[in-house]
Design a protein around this motif. Structure first.
Motif: not given
Length: 126
Positions: A18-20, A26-40
């Motif tokens: 569960r921890v893994v 969480t890491v995938l969500c952060l990467i996706l959010l960062s990518t979206l922000l950079i593109l925006l």
């Protein structure tokens, strides 16, 4: 065997899974959010022609953006109060003071953010 049966056999393995899993999500969500922000940002800078034009547009449209943020804050508050009513009665009574303190702190935080946007932006006044 199901996962719930395996958890009874080796609970340490289940917790580590569960921890893994939570860490990976969480890491995938952060990467996706960062990518979206950079593109925006790339699209907005291309549309506006640079940082200066972007800042000018933000200053010129402050009230529209404030209305948008207030709408978001209102939506979050409505969702929070609906979620809060789902708490079991006894648990809500015990944690009432803590929840109230957190709610007050969040309201103060939002007020501080909005005041800082108004005061510290270029050309901003109270």
């Amino acid at each position: 065997m199901t996962d719930s049966q395996n958890a009874g056999i080796n609970p340490r393995r289940s917790i580590s899974r569960r921890v893994v899993r939570a860490t990976v999500v969480t890491v995938l969500c952060l990467i996706l959010l960062s990518t979206l922000l950079i593109l925006l940002n790339a699209v907005l800078f291309r549309v506006f022609g640079g940082v200066e034009a972007w800042q000018t547009w933000r200053i010129d449209h402050y009230w529209h953006l404030l209305a948008w943020r207030l709408t978001l804050y209102t939506g979050l508050a409505v969702a929070w109060f609906k979620l809060k009513t789902r708490l079991p009665g006894q648990e809500a009574k015990e944690k009432y003071k803590r929840l109230r303190r957190i709610e007050v702190l969040i309201v103060l935080l939002v007020l501080l953010i909005e005041l800082s946007k108004r005061v510290f932006q270029p050309g901003g006044e109270l």
